[in-house]
Design a protein around this motif. Structure first.
Motif, short mmCIF file in Angstrom:
data_model
loop_
_atom_site.label_atom_id
_atom_site.label_comp_id
_atom_site.label_asym_id
_atom_site.label_seq_id
_atom_site.Cartn_x
_atom_site.Cartn_y
_atom_site.Cartn_z
N ASP A 1 0.77 -1.33 -0.03
CA ASP A 1 -0.20 -0.10 -0.05
C ASP A 1 0.75 1.38 -0.17
O ASP A 1 1.96 1.22 0.63
N ARG A 2 0.33 2.20 -0.53
CA ARG A 2 0.95 3.73 -0.24
C ARG A 2 0.37 4.36 0.76
O ARG A 2 -0.83 4.21 1.37
N VAL A 3 1.29 5.12 1.57
CA VAL A 3 1.07 5.40 2.85
C VAL A 3 1.14 7.05 2.76
O VAL A 3 2.09 7.65 2.35
N LYS A 4 0.00 7.89 3.25
CA LYS A 4 0.41 9.21 3.35
C LYS A 4 0.30 9.58 4.83
O LYS A 4 -0.06 9.05 5.76
N VAL A 5 1.56 10.01 5.12
CA VAL A 5 2.12 10.55 6.40
C VAL A 5 1.58 11.98 6.62
O VAL A 5 2.18 12.91 6.07
N SER A 6 0.47 12.43 7.40
CA SER A 6 -0.08 13.65 7.60
C SER A 6 0.23 14.04 9.22
O SER A 6 -0.39 13.51 9.90
N THR B 1 9.72 15.87 13.01
CA THR B 1 8.78 14.62 13.52
C THR B 1 8.69 13.53 12.32
O THR B 1 8.77 12.53 12.40
N ILE B 2 8.28 14.24 11.22
CA ILE B 2 8.14 13.60 10.08
C ILE B 2 9.26 12.83 9.69
O ILE B 2 9.38 11.39 9.36
N ASN B 3 10.46 13.46 9.69
CA ASN B 3 11.86 12.83 9.29
C ASN B 3 12.19 11.64 10.20
O ASN B 3 12.75 10.57 10.02
N VAL C 1 10.50 7.85 -0.39
CA VAL C 1 9.74 8.78 -0.15
C VAL C 1 9.11 8.68 -1.87
O VAL C 1 10.05 8.90 -2.72
N GLU C 2 7.69 8.85 -2.07
CA GLU C 2 7.15 9.02 -3.14
C GLU C 2 6.95 10.88 -3.49
O GLU C 2 7.13 11.48 -4.43
N LYS C 3 6.46 11.45 -2.37
CA LYS C 3 6.29 12.86 -2.48
C LYS C 3 6.93 13.63 -1.18
O LYS C 3 6.59 13.08 -0.01
N GLU C 4 7.89 14.36 -1.09
CA GLU C 4 8.44 15.19 -0.13
C GLU C 4 7.52 15.74 0.77
O GLU C 4 6.50 16.16 0.13
N PRO C 5 7.76 16.08 2.01
CA PRO C 5 6.74 16.61 2.87
C PRO C 5 6.43 18.07 2.03
O PRO C 5 7.20 18.63 1.96
N ASP D 1 2.11 16.99 4.72
CA ASP D 1 2.05 15.70 4.05
C ASP D 1 3.30 15.24 3.31
O ASP D 1 3.93 15.89 2.60
N MET D 2 3.48 13.82 3.62
CA MET D 2 4.36 13.17 2.86
C MET D 2 3.91 11.80 2.19
O MET D 2 3.07 11.40 3.14
N TYR D 3 4.35 11.39 1.36
CA TYR D 3 3.46 10.07 0.80
C TYR D 3 4.99 9.14 0.56
O TYR D 3 5.91 9.45 -0.08
N ILE D 4 4.86 7.94 1.03
CA ILE D 4 5.65 6.92 1.14
C ILE D 4 5.14 5.57 0.52
O ILE D 4 4.04 5.31 0.60
N VAL D 5 5.94 4.89 -0.20
CA VAL D 5 5.39 3.83 -0.94
C VAL D 5 6.44 2.53 -0.56
O VAL D 5 7.68 2.99 -0.20
N PRO D 6 6.32 1.40 -0.82
CA PRO D 6 6.99 0.09 -0.55
C PRO D 6 8.42 0.41 -1.39
O PRO D 6 8.35 0.61 -2.56
N SER D 7 9.59 0.03 -0.70
CA SER D 7 10.71 0.03 -1.58
C SER D 7 10.65 -1.01 -2.29
O SER D 7 11.48 -1.08 -3.58
N LYS D 8 10.25 -2.15 -2.10
CA LYS D 8 10.00 -3.51 -2.90
C LYS D 8 8.41 -3.70 -3.01
O LYS D 8 8.18 -4.22 -2.00
#
Length: 199
Positions: free
Chosen positions: A126-131, A148-150, A162-166, A174-181
C-alpha cells in the motif's frame, strides 16, 4: 452447441450476437485458419455450424451490413474468457491509499506504534500518506513538524521510499511513502482512492 443459443431472448446489452440472434441477412465466415467463406445467407451458415456441432458467433460487421462470424463452441469460448479474466485479475497488483496521522508533540512510544502500522501497510504493497497537523501556534514552528516526520521515516526507511517530499497544505504537513520493493502476486492494480486513516 449451446442448447439455449437459438433464442432471441437476449436482453443483456453485453451479450454477443449468436446463432439466430444475428440480425444480418448475410454473413462472412472466418475459419480457424484465417481463410474467409462467403458472404452467404445467414441460415445456410447456421446450418453449416449446426452440422458441425458448433455455434455461430458474430465478431464484427462490414460497412455493407454483412456480419463477420466465427464457428466455435460457445460454452467453451465463455469458459476460456472467464478463465483468462480470472488469471489476469490474479496477476494484477492493487494499491490502496492509507494514512498515518501524526502530531508535533507525539511521544516516542506512539511514534513507534504508528511506524509499526505503516510497516504493515507497506508490506501489503500500500501507499501511505503521512500527515502531520499543526495545532494553534504550532504552525509558527514548522521545523518541529518536519523533524517529527523525518524521525518517523527513519523508523520505516528500510522498507519504504519517499514518493512525495513533505509539503505544507493549510495546517497539514503531508508526505507520501511507498514500498521500496513491491511484493509480487499482491493486490489488484486499480487504485482505490479511499484513504484509510490511523489517527
Amino acid at each position: 452447441m449451446n442448447p439455449n443459443s437459438n433464442t432471441n431472448n437476449r436482453n443483456q446489452k453485453d451479450v454477443e450476437p449468436l446463432n439466430k440472434a444475428i440480425r444480418a441477412r448475410e454473413v462472412l465466415i472466418i475459419n480457424e485458419d484465417g481463410t474467409r467463406q462467403g458472404p452467404i445467407n445467414k441460415f445456410e451458415a447456421l446450418k453449416l455450424a449446426e452440422d458441425g456441432g458448433m455455434d455461430m458467433l458474430q465478431v464484427g460487421v462490414q460497412p455493407n451490413g454483412v456480419a463477420i462470424v466465427k464457428f466455435l463452441d460457445y460454452g467453451k469460448h465463455k469458459y476460456e474468457q472467464k478463465r483468462k479474466q480470472k488469471e489476469n485479475k490474479k496477476n494484477q497488483i492493487r494499491t490502496e491509499n492509507r494514512e498515518i496521522r501524526l502530531t508535533v508533540g507525539i511521544g516516542d512510544h506512539d511514534l513507534d506504534v504508528k511506524a509499526k502500522k505503516a510497516r504493515e501497510f507497506l508490506s501489503d504493497g500500500d501507499r501511505v500518506k503521512v500527515s502531520l497537523k499543526f495545532k494553534g501556534r504550532e504552525i509558527a514552528y514548522q521545523e518541529f513538524g518536519l523533524n517529527t516526520i523525518n524521525k518517523f521515516f527513519e523508523k520505516v526507511k528500510d522498507v519504504a521510499k519517499v514518493e512525495k517530499e513533505p509539503k505544507l497544505t493549510n495546517r497539514f504537513l503531508d508526505m507520501y511513502i511507498v514500498p521500496s520493493k513491491l511484493k509480487s502476486g499482491g493486490k489488484n492494480n486499480a487504485k482505490n482512492e479511499d484513504e484509510k486513516s490511523v489517527s
